[in-house]
Design a protein around this motif. Sequence first.
Motif, mmCIF file in Angstrom:
data_model
loop_
_atom_site.group_PDB
_atom_site.id
_atom_site.type_symbol
_atom_site.label_atom_id
_atom_site.label_comp_id
_atom_site.label_asym_id
_atom_site.label_seq_id
_atom_site.Cartn_x
_atom_site.Cartn_y
_atom_site.Cartn_z
ATOM 1 N N UNK A 261 -44.728 -18.600 -30.859
ATOM 2 C CA UNK A 261 -45.122 -18.276 -29.480
ATOM 3 C C UNK A 261 -46.269 -19.177 -29.021
ATOM 4 N N UNK A 262 -47.216 -19.442 -29.933
ATOM 5 C CA UNK A 262 -48.329 -20.334 -29.558
ATOM 6 C C UNK A 262 -47.798 -21.713 -29.181
ATOM 7 N N UNK A 263 -46.795 -22.184 -29.948
ATOM 8 C CA UNK A 263 -46.236 -23.509 -29.631
ATOM 9 C C UNK A 263 -45.500 -23.486 -28.289
ATOM 10 N N UNK A 264 -44.715 -22.411 -28.077
ATOM 11 C CA UNK A 264 -43.963 -22.316 -26.810
ATOM 12 C C UNK A 264 -44.917 -22.288 -25.627
ATOM 13 N N UNK A 265 -46.012 -21.571 -25.787
ATOM 14 C CA UNK A 265 -46.941 -21.394 -24.673
ATOM 15 C C UNK A 265 -47.775 -22.657 -24.411
#
Length: 436
Positions: A261-265
């Motif tokens: 999720x951190x990468x997607x965001x």
Amino acid sequence: MKILLIGNSARAHIIAETLKKSAADPDIFAFMSAKNPGIIKIAADYEIGKLDDTDAIVNFAKSIEPDFAFISPELPISAGVADKLIEIGIPSIGPIKELGMLECSKSYVRELMQEYSIPGAPKFRIFSSLEGIDEFLDSLSGTGYVLKPDGLTGGKGVKVSGEHISSKQEAIDYCREVIEAHGKIVIEEKLVGEEFSLQSFVDGKTVVDTPPVQDHKRAYNGDTGPNTGGMGSYSGTANLPFLSKKDLEDAHNITVAVNEAMFKKSGKYYKGIMYGGFIATKDGIKLIEYNARFGDPEAMNVLSILKTDLVTICKAIIDSTLSKTTIEFEKKATVCKYIVPEGYPDNPKSGDTVNVPEPTGTQKLYFASINETDDNLVMGTSRALAFVGVADTIDEAEKIAEHACKQVKGSVRHRSDIGTEALIQKRIDHMKQIRG
Ligand code: AMP
Ligand code: GLY
């Protein structure tokens, strides 16, 4: 090879020792806020400065030109030290400021979990004014609640109803104080269960766990007294005695999902350690919080038994090749116990000398808040010395660490119950009682 190590706790001491053991035989250059006698012995050179002084750290880095940096505590992460180092071409084990929000902002991870439907969060809401707080506290009256300032508070800002807060009015007053100081407060459901730490190596794409560890935050035996930075910790040969294999898988999956999720965001890779503070409850594994670094004392448990070369792991983190790297640990149990000055944490007696015999056999010793003068070791106001025992069982490891602690002479104390059979049985019984 040259490595810049930022930090000076016992955690930084064991990181320095583990890096130095590498086949690459790196020179370690330490940037510390105080002289750590253990790190000084290992380091090729060091500089003293504030751990959030990015300019001073960058200038030291420029003078060394290290292959990479390893950031031990959260303060330099929150100051954006990794960002500045990356700008001048120095990769960092320890995330950039934006991803360091994982630890530095309590609301960041809760919002991320909500946005990406990641399981494991308690009921929560974030407030930037007092409006609605009264009603939300009422809605949590069945479980109790936890009040968390939205920023770094050195582990001292979180207040739990029934423990630190005894009335709704007290809760609202604290919320007002926190909102004034930090802008936001996270209020969440109070979870009941057994806490554990799962620290993972993360390269942005892959998450590789280290063995789970249980820390002991309370100052005195039997989990009584004020909260501390952590009085000691233990790990078992494969799992913690009160956790199932599924518990561990669930915790791992939360970290995998949060990393994704951190990468997607952000579109950026998290590089460093993700340390999940989890709690095993009757409804399964929940996340209490993340830290963007190794735990202290938990680093001592996992690095003591790391078989794989830590420099190899760091390179894999930098190159995002952790998926191709085999990371192994000795199948041993570990117990770490901290020696602290009398009166710690509320009224620590600082400036006293301690007499520390050389560790023998399998005992290991790491220095924390302690200064070496010409012929003495002088304690500061915080945790002073960490002793680690490594053995085939937790019981044996406990005896090694306990024996070492008892040899220290001075105005000191430690928790003699950490890692003992009696305390571990209490954890197992607690878990059984919760889960029925
Ligand atoms: P933290 O500063 O976030 O590490 O929180 C300190 C301690 O507060 C944790 O180790 C827990 O013991 C407790 N805590 C935090 N959040 C919760 C929660 N939702 N339920 C129960 N205890 C919590
Ligand atoms: N073991 C607590 C911490 O490192 O934050």
